[in-house]
Design an enzyme around this catalytic site. Structure first.
Site, PDB file in Angstrom:
ATOM      1  N   ARG A   1       2.009 -11.764 -14.673  1.00  0.00           N
ATOM      2  CA  ARG A   1       1.922 -10.316 -14.478  1.00  0.00           C
ATOM      3  C   ARG A   1       3.014  -9.595 -15.248  1.00  0.00           C
ATOM      4  NH1 ARG A   1      -0.808 -10.442  -9.064  1.00  0.00           N
ATOM      5  NH2 ARG A   1      -1.573  -8.357  -8.612  1.00  0.00           N
TER       6      ARG A   1
ATOM      7  N   ARG B   1      -5.932  -4.788   3.760  1.00  0.00           N
ATOM      8  CA  ARG B   1      -4.561  -5.250   3.486  1.00  0.00           C
ATOM      9  C   ARG B   1      -3.606  -4.062   3.474  1.00  0.00           C
ATOM     10  NH1 ARG B   1      -5.318  -8.866  -1.870  1.00  0.00           N
ATOM     11  NH2 ARG B   1      -3.467  -7.685  -2.469  1.00  0.00           N
TER      12      ARG B   1
ATOM     13  N   LYS C   1     -10.616  -9.699 -10.219  1.00  0.00           N
ATOM     14  CA  LYS C   1     -10.123 -10.991 -10.741  1.00  0.00           C
ATOM     15  C   LYS C   1     -10.392 -12.116  -9.735  1.00  0.00           C
ATOM     16  CE  LYS C   1      -5.853  -9.558 -10.973  1.00  0.00           C
ATOM     17  NZ  LYS C   1      -6.059  -8.182 -10.488  1.00  0.00           N
TER      18      LYS C   1
ATOM     19  N   ARG D   1     -12.028  -2.783   0.209  1.00  0.00           N
ATOM     20  CA  ARG D   1     -11.785  -4.236   0.237  1.00  0.00           C
ATOM     21  C   ARG D   1     -11.379  -4.654   1.649  1.00  0.00           C
ATOM     22  NH1 ARG D   1      -8.149  -7.433  -4.082  1.00  0.00           N
ATOM     23  NH2 ARG D   1      -6.494  -5.983  -3.518  1.00  0.00           N
TER      24      ARG D   1
ATOM     25  N   ARG E   1       0.868   0.409  -7.097  1.00  0.00           N
ATOM     26  CA  ARG E   1       0.519  -0.854  -7.763  1.00  0.00           C
ATOM     27  C   ARG E   1      -0.118  -0.589  -9.129  1.00  0.00           C
ATOM     28  NH1 ARG E   1      -3.030  -3.977  -3.635  1.00  0.00           N
ATOM     29  NH2 ARG E   1      -2.814  -5.723  -5.070  1.00  0.00           N
TER      30      ARG E   1
HETATM   31  P1  ADP Z   1      -8.477  -8.437  -7.621  1.00  0.00           P
HETATM   32  O1  ADP Z   1      -8.424  -9.913  -7.352  1.00  0.00           O
HETATM   33  O2  ADP Z   1      -8.554  -8.115  -9.086  1.00  0.00           O
HETATM   34  O3  ADP Z   1      -7.381  -7.673  -6.937  1.00  0.00           O
HETATM   35  P2  ADP Z   1     -10.893  -8.485  -5.966  1.00  0.00           P
HETATM   36  O4  ADP Z   1     -11.667  -9.619  -6.589  1.00  0.00           O
HETATM   37  O5  ADP Z   1     -10.267  -8.750  -4.645  1.00  0.00           O
HETATM   38  O6  ADP Z   1      -9.829  -7.878  -7.021  1.00  0.00           O
HETATM   39  O7  ADP Z   1     -11.904  -7.236  -5.874  1.00  0.00           O
HETATM   40  C1  ADP Z   1     -11.453  -5.998  -5.317  1.00  0.00           C
HETATM   41  C2  ADP Z   1     -12.545  -5.438  -4.390  1.00  0.00           C
HETATM   42  O8  ADP Z   1     -13.651  -5.008  -5.171  1.00  0.00           O
HETATM   43  C3  ADP Z   1     -13.075  -6.449  -3.386  1.00  0.00           C
HETATM   44  O9  ADP Z   1     -13.372  -5.769  -2.180  1.00  0.00           O
HETATM   45  C4  ADP Z   1     -14.343  -6.991  -4.055  1.00  0.00           C
HETATM   46  O10 ADP Z   1     -15.291  -7.417  -3.091  1.00  0.00           O
HETATM   47  C5  ADP Z   1     -14.830  -5.765  -4.829  1.00  0.00           C
HETATM   48  N1  ADP Z   1     -15.430  -6.098  -6.130  1.00  0.00           N
HETATM   49  C6  ADP Z   1     -15.120  -7.123  -6.964  1.00  0.00           C
HETATM   50  N2  ADP Z   1     -15.881  -7.098  -8.075  1.00  0.00           N
HETATM   51  C7  ADP Z   1     -16.689  -6.010  -7.954  1.00  0.00           C
HETATM   52  C8  ADP Z   1     -17.732  -5.426  -8.779  1.00  0.00           C
HETATM   53  N3  ADP Z   1     -18.047  -5.956  -9.965  1.00  0.00           N
HETATM   54  N4  ADP Z   1     -18.318  -4.304  -8.325  1.00  0.00           N
HETATM   55  C9  ADP Z   1     -17.970  -3.763  -7.143  1.00  0.00           C
HETATM   56  N5  ADP Z   1     -17.040  -4.259  -6.303  1.00  0.00           N
HETATM   57  C10 ADP Z   1     -16.401  -5.368  -6.704  1.00  0.00           C
HETATM   58  P1  AMP Z   2      -2.765  -9.890  -5.634  1.00  0.00           P
HETATM   59  O1  AMP Z   2      -3.334 -10.584  -4.458  1.00  0.00           O
HETATM   60  O2  AMP Z   2      -2.903 -10.654  -6.916  1.00  0.00           O
HETATM   61  O3  AMP Z   2      -3.241  -8.455  -5.761  1.00  0.00           O
HETATM   62  O4  AMP Z   2      -1.168  -9.801  -5.391  1.00  0.00           O
HETATM   63  C1  AMP Z   2      -0.647  -9.102  -4.273  1.00  0.00           C
HETATM   64  C2  AMP Z   2       0.833  -8.831  -4.504  1.00  0.00           C
HETATM   65  O5  AMP Z   2       1.557 -10.070  -4.634  1.00  0.00           O
HETATM   66  C3  AMP Z   2       1.181  -8.050  -5.772  1.00  0.00           C
HETATM   67  O6  AMP Z   2       1.048  -6.651  -5.603  1.00  0.00           O
HETATM   68  C4  AMP Z   2       2.639  -8.479  -5.989  1.00  0.00           C
HETATM   69  O7  AMP Z   2       3.521  -7.811  -5.102  1.00  0.00           O
HETATM   70  C5  AMP Z   2       2.605  -9.951  -5.567  1.00  0.00           C
HETATM   71  N1  AMP Z   2       2.311 -10.818  -6.728  1.00  0.00           N
HETATM   72  C6  AMP Z   2       1.192 -11.580  -6.915  1.00  0.00           C
HETATM   73  N2  AMP Z   2       1.271 -12.247  -8.071  1.00  0.00           N
HETATM   74  C7  AMP Z   2       2.451 -11.901  -8.650  1.00  0.00           C
HETATM   75  C8  AMP Z   2       3.096 -12.237  -9.877  1.00  0.00           C
HETATM   76  N3  AMP Z   2       2.531 -13.061 -10.770  1.00  0.00           N
HETATM   77  N4  AMP Z   2       4.303 -11.676 -10.124  1.00  0.00           N
HETATM   78  C9  AMP Z   2       4.883 -10.834  -9.255  1.00  0.00           C
HETATM   79  N5  AMP Z   2       4.321 -10.458  -8.094  1.00  0.00           N
HETATM   80  C10 AMP Z   2       3.116 -10.988  -7.789  1.00  0.00           C
END
Ligand code: ADP
Ligand code: AMP
Length: 214
Positions: A88, A160, A13, A127, A171
């Site tokens: 969420r 992280r 995302k 990541r 999660r």
């Molecule tokens: P989210 O915001 O949904 O938690 P991220 O955008 O941070 O996810 O992506 C999670 C991990 O996967 C990151 O390390 C990112 O670089 C990698 N990633 C994102 N999109 C892809 C893809 N299409 N294929 C492979 N790896 C990806």
């Molecule tokens: P993210 O970076 O989107 O993966 O979010 C990291 C963490 O932040 C999540 O696992 C939750 O603990 C918290 N968080 C982020 N967005 C929300 C939301 N909309 N509602 C509740 N918790 C959130």
């Protein structure tokens, strides 16, 4: 253009939201980034949010909703925005719809980046997040050109705490229980679009831009 990104943690995302924000010149609003920046700055909100985030749980709606609805009232959101990680929960989605309705607005798209759980666990262990600006990399799919340092700000990259495998499993469970129901919620409103998030990043981006440019 008002867009919500849906998908499991690690579905991509944030990666896509940043690219869309740049292409369409709209703000990228990530609640995860907002909480992490509060944690870094040692604010009261950050202290409270960290307790939940470290356990892989959602931060309670009462700490989350006003934060976002206030942000959406700022001037730079007039042309639209892309929400990443919010809503969420169904109550968050309802609060968002209520806040928008008061301003005579509504969402245009909810884009679900669909990735099965098996892929997620592998992705999350690769990541890397910047401790300075929060930029995200992947050791295989999107490595930093500066190795263990951020390409943008030069600060160190880390895994992280909540990306460690045991927390990722938690999660994912929380995602299926509390967030996945939003897919049906937005389907019911006729704004759900699904993209296959297992494709390479550029292919996912092309799929999303096709949706937005119809
Ligand atoms: P989210 O915001 O949904 O938690 P991220 O955008 O941070 O996810 O992506 C999670 C991990 O996967 C990151 O390390 C990112 O670089 C990698 N990633 C994102 N999109 C892809 C893809 N299409 N294929 C492979 N790896 C990806
Ligand atoms: P993210 O970076 O989107 O993966 O979010 C990291 C963490 O932040 C999540 O696992 C939750 O603990 C918290 N968080 C982020 N967005 C929300 C939301 N909309 N509602 C509740 N918790 C959130």
């Amino acid at each position: 253009m008002k867009i919500v990104m849906l998908g499991a943690p690690g579905a991509g995302k944030g990666t896509q939201a940043k690219m869309i924000a740049e292409k369409y010149q709209i703000p990228h609003i990530s609640t995860g980034d907002i909480f992490r920046s509060n944690i870094k700055n040692g604010t009261e909100l950050g202290k409270k949010a960290k307790e939940y985030m470290d356990q892989g749980l959602l931060v309670p709606d009462e700490l989350t909703v006003d934060l976002v609805t206030d942000r959406l009232g700022q001037d730079d959101c007039r042309k639209g925005y892309i929400l990443d990680g919010f809503p969420r929960t169904i109550p968050q989605a309802e609060a968002l719809a209520g806040a928008l309705a008061k301003r005579g607005e509504k969402l245009d798209y909810a884009i679900d980046v669909d990735v099965p759980d098996e892929n997620i666990v592998k992705r999350m262990s690769g990541r890397r997040a910047c401790t300075g600006c929060g930029a995200t990399y992947h050791v295989v799919h999107n490595p930093s050109k500066k190795g263990d340092l951020c390409e943008v700000c030069g600060e160190p990259l880390v895994l992280r705490d909540d990306d460690k495998p045991e927390t990722v499993q938690k999660r994912l469970t929380v995602y299926h229980d509390q967030t996945q129901p939003l897919i049906d919620y937005y389907k019911g409103q006729g704004i759900l679009k699904t993209v296959d998030g297992t494709q390479p990043m550029d292919a996912v981006f092309t799929a999303i831009t096709r949706i937005l440019e119809v």
